[in-house]
Enzyme design. Structure first.
Site, mmCIF file in Angstrom:
data_model
loop_
_atom_site.group_PDB
_atom_site.id
_atom_site.type_symbol
_atom_site.label_atom_id
_atom_site.label_comp_id
_atom_site.label_asym_id
_atom_site.label_seq_id
_atom_site.Cartn_x
_atom_site.Cartn_y
_atom_site.Cartn_z
ATOM 1 N N LYS A 50 0.846 -1.197 0.000
ATOM 2 C CA LYS A 50 0.000 0.000 0.000
ATOM 3 C C LYS A 50 0.880 1.245 0.000
ATOM 4 O O LYS A 50 0.628 2.208 -0.735
ATOM 5 C CB LYS A 50 -0.937 -0.020 1.219
ATOM 6 C CG LYS A 50 -1.995 -1.117 1.136
ATOM 7 C CD LYS A 50 -2.709 -1.377 2.468
ATOM 8 C CE LYS A 50 -3.658 -2.574 2.311
ATOM 9 N NZ LYS A 50 -4.319 -2.969 3.581
ATOM 10 N N GLN A 94 -4.621 -1.534 9.580
ATOM 11 C CA GLN A 94 -4.517 -2.896 9.038
ATOM 12 C C GLN A 94 -5.076 -3.903 10.043
ATOM 13 O O GLN A 94 -4.753 -3.859 11.229
ATOM 14 C CB GLN A 94 -3.042 -3.200 8.715
ATOM 15 C CG GLN A 94 -2.816 -4.531 8.021
ATOM 16 C CD GLN A 94 -3.434 -4.603 6.629
ATOM 17 O OE1 GLN A 94 -3.499 -3.615 5.917
ATOM 18 N NE2 GLN A 94 -3.887 -5.785 6.247
ATOM 19 N N ASP A 117 -11.254 2.264 4.069
ATOM 20 C CA ASP A 117 -11.552 0.831 4.084
ATOM 21 C C ASP A 117 -13.059 0.575 4.021
ATOM 22 O O ASP A 117 -13.487 -0.552 3.770
ATOM 23 C CB ASP A 117 -11.018 0.198 5.381
ATOM 24 C CG ASP A 117 -9.767 -0.634 5.161
ATOM 25 O OD1 ASP A 117 -9.575 -1.141 4.038
ATOM 26 O OD2 ASP A 117 -8.986 -0.764 6.119
HETATM 27 N N1 GUN Z 1 -6.954 -7.219 6.434
HETATM 28 C C1 GUN Z 1 -7.366 -8.014 5.431
HETATM 29 N N2 GUN Z 1 -7.970 -7.289 4.485
HETATM 30 C C2 GUN Z 1 -7.946 -6.003 4.898
HETATM 31 C C3 GUN Z 1 -8.414 -4.785 4.337
HETATM 32 O O1 GUN Z 1 -9.009 -4.724 3.257
HETATM 33 N N3 GUN Z 1 -8.178 -3.681 5.071
HETATM 34 C C4 GUN Z 1 -7.558 -3.727 6.269
HETATM 35 N N4 GUN Z 1 -7.394 -2.576 6.922
HETATM 36 N N5 GUN Z 1 -7.110 -4.819 6.816
HETATM 37 C C5 GUN Z 1 -7.312 -5.963 6.118
#
Ligand code: GUN
Length: 283
Positions: A50, A94, A117
């Site tokens: 990211k 995350q 998100d």
């Molecule tokens: N963990 C697994 N998928 C995601 C996601 O799309 N966003 C976040 N923040 N954590 C994750």
């Protein structure tokens, strides 16, 4: 293999120029903050991806790494700072978070307009009513892959396997809004095989290798594999038994290189969308 491969890496690449145009039209670069608590190796890899993508698109970007024993209060204080930081348009924490953290309280503390998100209850609720919302990145990426391939959804029998807030639930809502007839299956579903055999579209988001057998796939069906499972030998596989499924399906996503790259691409899009809205541009 007879199925058409749905290449998420390629689509993510093709979407980049339009995104760059939107970034260039902003008064200031979009700002993304990514928060990682602890050192889960898979999460560390995702966060690094990211970071790289945001940098390459010219975002203002901050990756904040906190120790695994970070208390709830410290994490919430960081969210509060990011909420009021004028350079930051998107805040992502995350998941999964360590066990001492109340994840719902943390996600609920992010300003809904910075919730790239789409996990805040305001965005979840808005999505459920078909209102403009920041939509979770993985299901949004799946919708883009399906649209890009020109696969029709109206009236089709769609099966979503897995009911997480990150993938399954929002996926089911998006497919229903695209006029599919949606079944949401989960760990208590009886006769998963029967549901799969009927489905024109299967979205697998379970997190178990080969949970969906290739022989169950209806000939010509579309198979979207959200699973990313690391085997003992280090290789990555999805939730669907790929070889036999690809022999029956009309179209299928590979793992890796299918849904994964689309998740990151949609995070970048959501961040630009949040920046546009916060900077007073339409969308
Ligand atoms: N963990 C697994 N998928 C995601 C996601 O799309 N966003 C976040 N923040 N954590 C994750």
């Amino acid at each position: 293999l007879s199925a058409r491969l749905l290449d998420g890496r390629d689509l993510a690449r093709r979407l980049a120029p339009a995104l760059r145009t939107r970034v260039a039209a902003l008064p200031r670069p979009p700002g993304l903050a990514v928060v990682l608590v602890g050192e889960d190796p898979a999460s560390a890899v995702y966060v690094e991806r990211k970071h790289e993508r945001a940098e390459r698109l010219g975002f203002h970007q901050a990756t904040i790494r906190l120790p695994v024993d970070t208390p709830q209060g410290a994490l919430e204080a960081l969210i509060d700072e990011l909420n009021v930081d004028p350079r930051i348009d998107g805040v992502l924490v995350q998941l999964p978070l360590p066990s001492q953290i109340d994840a719902g309280a943390v996600l609920g503390r992010i300003l809904p307009e910075k919730d790239v998100d789409g996990f805040h209850v305001v965005n979840t609720g808005r999505l459920s009513q078909g209102l403009a919302a920041l939509v979770p990145c993985t299901p949004l990426g799946v919708m883009r892959l399906i649209a890009d391939a020109g696969l029709p959804l109206a009236g089709c029998d769609a099966l979503v396997v897995g009911r997480s807030n990150i993938v399954g639930r929002p996926m089911a809502m998006l497919l229903e809004q695209a006029h599919a007839t949606v079944t949401l299956a989960h760990s208590r579903t009886r006769n998963l095989e029967d549901h799969v055999r009927r489905a024109d579209l299967v979205v697998a988001a379970v997190g178990r290798p080969d949970h969906i057998r290739g022989a169950w796939i209806k000939p010509g069906a579309v198979v979207i594999d959200v699973g990313i499972n690391r085997l003992a030998d280090g290789s990555l596989v999805g939730d669907v038994e790929f070889g036999p499924a690809a022999a029956r399906a009309g179209a299928i996503t590979p793992v890796p290189g299918g849904v994964g790259p689309m998740t990151i691409a949609m995070l970048m899009e959501n961040t630009v969308t949040a920046a546009e809205r916060r900077q007073g541009l339409a969308r």
